[in-house]
Each structure stands twice: as C-alpha cells, then as structure tokens.
Scaffold this motif. Structure first.
Motif, PDB file in Angstrom:
ATOM      1  N   CYS A  17      24.902 -15.993  14.070  1.00 33.60           N
ATOM      2  CA  CYS A  17      24.114 -15.371  12.860  1.00 33.60           C
ATOM      3  C   CYS A  17      22.389 -15.467  13.468  1.00 33.60           C
ATOM      4  CB  CYS A  17      24.254 -15.856  11.742  1.00 33.60           C
ATOM      5  SG  CYS A  17      23.863 -17.578  11.413  1.00 33.60           S
ATOM      6  N   LYS A  18      21.554 -14.693  12.829  1.00 37.71           N
ATOM      7  CA  LYS A  18      20.315 -14.617  13.209  1.00 37.71           C
ATOM      8  C   LYS A  18      19.618 -14.652  11.939  1.00 37.71           C
ATOM      9  CE  LYS A  18      20.112  -9.676  13.305  1.00 37.71           C
ATOM     10  NZ  LYS A  18      19.533  -8.520  14.147  1.00 37.71           N
TER      11      LYS A  18
ATOM     12  N   ILE B  99      23.064 -20.046   5.254  1.00 35.63           N
ATOM     13  CA  ILE B  99      22.217 -20.218   6.246  1.00 35.63           C
ATOM     14  C   ILE B  99      23.016 -21.032   7.206  1.00 35.63           C
ATOM     15  CG2 ILE B  99      20.444 -19.744   4.879  1.00 35.63           C
ATOM     16  CD1 ILE B  99      19.629 -22.816   4.788  1.00 35.63           C
ATOM     17  N   LYS B 100      22.415 -21.178   8.447  1.00 35.40           N
ATOM     18  CA  LYS B 100      22.790 -22.204   9.496  1.00 35.40           C
ATOM     19  C   LYS B 100      22.130 -23.589   9.258  1.00 35.40           C
ATOM     20  CE  LYS B 100      20.929 -19.959  13.176  1.00 35.40           C
ATOM     21  NZ  LYS B 100      20.851 -19.591  14.463  1.00 35.40           N
ATOM     22  N   CYS B 101      22.999 -24.448   9.038  1.00 40.59           N
ATOM     23  CA  CYS B 101      22.730 -25.831   8.811  1.00 40.59           C
ATOM     24  C   CYS B 101      22.089 -25.913   7.396  1.00 40.59           C
ATOM     25  CB  CYS B 101      21.802 -26.563   9.999  1.00 40.59           C
ATOM     26  SG  CYS B 101      21.696 -28.184   9.576  1.00 40.59           S
TER      27      CYS B 101
ATOM     28  N   ASN C 154      26.990  -8.920   7.598  1.00 39.39           N
ATOM     29  CA  ASN C 154      27.521  -8.499   8.833  1.00 39.39           C
ATOM     30  C   ASN C 154      28.338  -9.722   9.227  1.00 39.39           C
ATOM     31  OD1 ASN C 154      26.018  -6.240   8.924  1.00 39.39           O
ATOM     32  ND2 ASN C 154      24.293  -7.222  10.100  1.00 39.39           N
ATOM     33  N   PHE C 155      28.866 -10.622   8.627  1.00 39.58           N
ATOM     34  CA  PHE C 155      29.692 -11.619   8.905  1.00 39.58           C
ATOM     35  C   PHE C 155      30.937 -11.031   9.000  1.00 39.58           C
ATOM     36  CE2 PHE C 155      26.368 -14.223   7.008  1.00 39.58           C
ATOM     37  CZ  PHE C 155      25.847 -14.810   8.416  1.00 39.58           C
TER      38      PHE C 155
ATOM     39  N   GLY D 294      32.816 -20.153  14.320  1.00 44.15           N
ATOM     40  CA  GLY D 294      31.303 -20.263  14.070  1.00 44.15           C
ATOM     41  C   GLY D 294      30.820 -19.642  13.149  1.00 44.15           C
ATOM     42  N   ASP D 295      29.380 -19.482  13.440  1.00 46.05           N
ATOM     43  CA  ASP D 295      28.583 -18.673  12.358  1.00 46.05           C
ATOM     44  C   ASP D 295      28.659 -17.293  12.116  1.00 46.05           C
ATOM     45  OD1 ASP D 295      27.287 -20.955  12.436  1.00 46.05           O
ATOM     46  OD2 ASP D 295      25.371 -20.315  13.486  1.00 46.05           O
ATOM     47  N   ALA D 296      29.648 -16.578  13.129  1.00 38.68           N
ATOM     48  CA  ALA D 296      29.936 -15.292  12.700  1.00 38.68           C
ATOM     49  C   ALA D 296      30.999 -15.075  11.575  1.00 38.68           C
ATOM     50  CB  ALA D 296      30.866 -14.753  14.192  1.00 38.68           C
TER      51      ALA D 296
END
Length: 415
Positions: A107-108, A159-161, A268-269, A289-291
């Motif tokens: 992800c971004k 969010i990431k982490c 967009n996941f 993962g994040d996707a």
C-alpha cells in the motif's frame, strides 16, 4: 512449465519468492516477480531517520540483493491484472501469463485525498514519515525547528504499522528533551480513533504514557481539510486543531493497478479470505501483506507470519487439497516509547495484547505490554533480523506463525 507470478518485490513478495523457490520443483515451475522499483527499503527504519538514529543509507538496499537465484525479476510497472485470461498486463505493453498469481503490491500514502494536505506547504510545515522522501525531508526540518505546536496525526485507518504514529510522538518527546527545548514544544496526538490504539487494554497503557509525557490526545478527529498556510486542520464536525508543524499519516491505499483491475475495495485493497489468504476474486489468485483487506495489522511481522502459511496453502492448492485456514491475524510489534525503552505487543484476530512473557512462558526474556530497555534492544535488532532472516525467508527461532497463548495473562481477554 507452469508459471507462478508474484506482483511486488517488497517485504511480502520477496519473502514469498524465497519460500517458494525452495518449495516448488524448478523443472515444473517458473517463478517470476514483477516490480518497477530499483530499491528495497527497510520501512520500519523511516521512523528513526527524522531523529538522526538512522541515516538514509541504513534503510536502503537494491531489490536484486534479495531475489533468489532461479526467480525471474521483471523490472516493469504493472498496468492491471486480467483475471479472466490469467494475465498481468504491464505498462510497456507486454503481457505475463500465470497459472498462480500472488498479489503483494503493498500500500502507499495518498496525501492528495485530503484537501490542502499536499499543497504549497507540503514538506515545509506539513510532512509524512511513511515514505523515504518524507522521513528525509522531516529530518532536515527537525534539525533547526525552534519549537511550537507539533501535531502528530492519523488521517484514517487502516495504515501500515498502526503503532508508528504513537512511536513518533514518544520519540519526539525524547528528541526535544535532549535538545533542551521540550518546554517550547506542545505535542498533540490527533487520531480518528476514540483512543490511542485499536485494542482496549493497549489503549489504556498507551493513553497513560501519552499523559505521562505531556502529549495531548485529540480523539475522534476525522480530518476534512487542511489550511497549511494558516496552520489549521479541520474535521467534519467543525473542530479545529492549530499547528506550526504537522506530521501526518495520510490515507493509505492499495496500488493503483488494483483499481485498474476492477476488483479492489474502496481503498484498492484486495478482498481476501482472512484465514487462507486466497483471494475472493478467483481461486488461483492469492494475496499477502499490505495488499489484502484482512483485518490484521499492516506490518512486516504480519507478512512474515502470513508467508509461512501461504506457502503451505500454495502447495496444497497445486496438489488439489483443501487449504488450511491457519492464519489467525498474528501480529508482533515493538513500540518505541523513548528514553531507550519500548513496549512489546503480541496479538491476533481474537486475542488483544495482554501482559506476560515472550517468547517463553515464565521466562521471557521479553515482557509484554510493559516498557523495558530489553524491548528497545529488540526493536533496534530487528533491522538485522529483517535483512538477514525475514527477507531470505528464514525461520525466527521460537516464534510461530500462529500466536502462542503461552506466557500470556489471558484472564482479561477482549474478543
């Protein structure tokens, strides 16, 4: 020869390539990994760059270093996935066919999603630290920033982490104390959540630490727009937060190729079975993962646990056997709290972080949900573990993919 294609050479994709090259017969399977970028980043290290603990070169290596021999690396941008024809379309016009597809596109950050966030004052008085560029720019800013109102902000979840913004607030407190200007810095932690974290017992501990460090928490704040020139942030209810320096975590979104493919959710996941990691798009597509859209933390430790389970399920899929619903949402995270200490939390879908010992019951040596210098050493050692064990897909001794309940005080679990 059959084709297994991995999209993304970040943490999750690289681990899967290293797992599968050992597991699949080379005479029967060609493994291809696709990624447009040249560099691989140790993303947990972005947190430490603004405070001078790490330098930019400490978190950056080339992608090629970690792709195992026998795996084909295609350095091209992905246009979209055509799941009807089992094909990946690249931006250069080429097509890659697959028998099995693993989506690990991560992800971004998307600061453009909030009006005014990525405006004229982006990287002037508004920064992120979730990107390499953002963390480096913020490091330069903090070198000479004289003080004022510092706001650490989360736009929306997931969010990431999820603990990283809290870590930033704690480390900022320590950083400005060491600089001798803590009395000139007012730190606020602004979050859309009703507390510091997503789990009640952890929130209780972290709220206490925020209070102890004189960090004001502003909960339930859903940002609507930002006026960077005026140093103001507004939520949908009309609440206003002033800042001199805003360190924000923008909206996190899946890769644009998922949007173009037409099967992601609103962010967009990719819709994914939360236990098997098989996509809900088509049976020969898996996600890691994040996707994914699974309700687990978007963190490297989670991808590590997922990779071991997904590797086994890929082999079962090839053999025509039922997949194992073994991923339980296991996450294991160190939380830097400043002054050379850290917390450690270990949890899954059903069991929230609780106190106890890790990884050995009664022995530890790591304490769960308690500050200690030993936990801080564990956090700092993780960079070596990441480069030398996680990415090459080596097992971490005594840490299992499924969460162990041993050593945990489970009398007060929230489910």
């Amino acid at each position: 020869m059959k084709n297994l294609v991995i999209l993304g050479a970040g943490t999750a994709g690289t681990m899967m390539a290293n797992h599968l090259i050992k597991a699949l017969p080379k005479s029967q399977w060609q493994i291809t990994i696709v990624d447009q970028f040249k560099s691989h980043y140790y993303q947990p290290g972005f947190l430490f760059i603004p405070f001078g603990t790490y330098q930019p070169e400490d978190v950056k290596k080339t992608i090629d270093e970690f792709i195992p021999k026998g795996v084909k690396l295609v350095k091209e941008e992905i246009n979209k996935i055509d799941n009807e024809t089992d094909s990946v379309l690249l931006k250069n016009g080429n097509t890659i066919k697959y028998d099995i597809l693993i989506i690990a596109t991560g992800c971004k950050t998307a600061p453009e999603e909030i009006p005014g966030m990525k405006g004229d004052t982006w990287y002037k008085n508004i920064f992120d630290f979730y990107t390499f560029e953002g963390s480096c720019a913020l490091a330069k800013k903090l070198e000479t920033w004289p003080g004022g109102k510092l706001v650490v902000h989360i736009t929306e979840m997931p969010i990431k982490c999820p603990v990283a913004p809290l870590e930033f607030a704690f480390l900022a407190d320590d950083f400005f104390t060491k600089r001798g200007i803590r009395d000139k810095v007012e730190i606020s932690y602004v979050t859309p959540l009703s507390g510091a974290f997503t789990k009640p017992k952890t929130t209780e501990t972290l709220n206490y630490l925020l209070q102890e460090k004189n960090i004001k928490i502003v909960p339930d704040f859903a940002v609507e727009h930002i006026e960077g020139e005026n140093g103001k942030m507004f939520d949908y209810g009309g609440e206003e937060v002033d800042f001199d320096l805003l360190v924000t975590v923008p909206t996190n979104m899946g890769d644009d190729c998922i949007l173009r493919s037409g099967f992601g959710d609103d962010l967009n996941f990719v819709p994914t079975d939360k236990h098997t990691l098989q996509s809900k798009v088509k049976e020969n597509i898996f996600v890691i993962g994040d996707a994914t859209n699974v309700p687990a933390s978007k963190a490297g430790s989670v991808a590590h646990f997922q990779a071991e389970i997904l590797t086994e399920n890929i082999l079962k899929y090839i053999e025509g056997k039922p997949l194992k619903p073994d991923f339980d949402g296991h996450a294991n995270c160190f939380i830097e709290t400043g002054k050379g200490k850290a917390l450690l939390i270990d949890f899954n879908y059903d069991v929230e972080p609780v106190k106890g010992k890790f990884p050995f019951a009664g022995i530890g040596p790591l304490n769960l949900l308690e500050e200690s210098a030993f936990n801080h050493f564990g956090k700092m050692a993780f960079r070596w573990v990441y480069w030398n064990m996680l990415l090459p897909a080596r097992k971490i001794p005594f840490v299992t993919p499924k969460m162990s309940k041993a050593g945990k005080q489970l009398d007060d679990i929230t489910v």
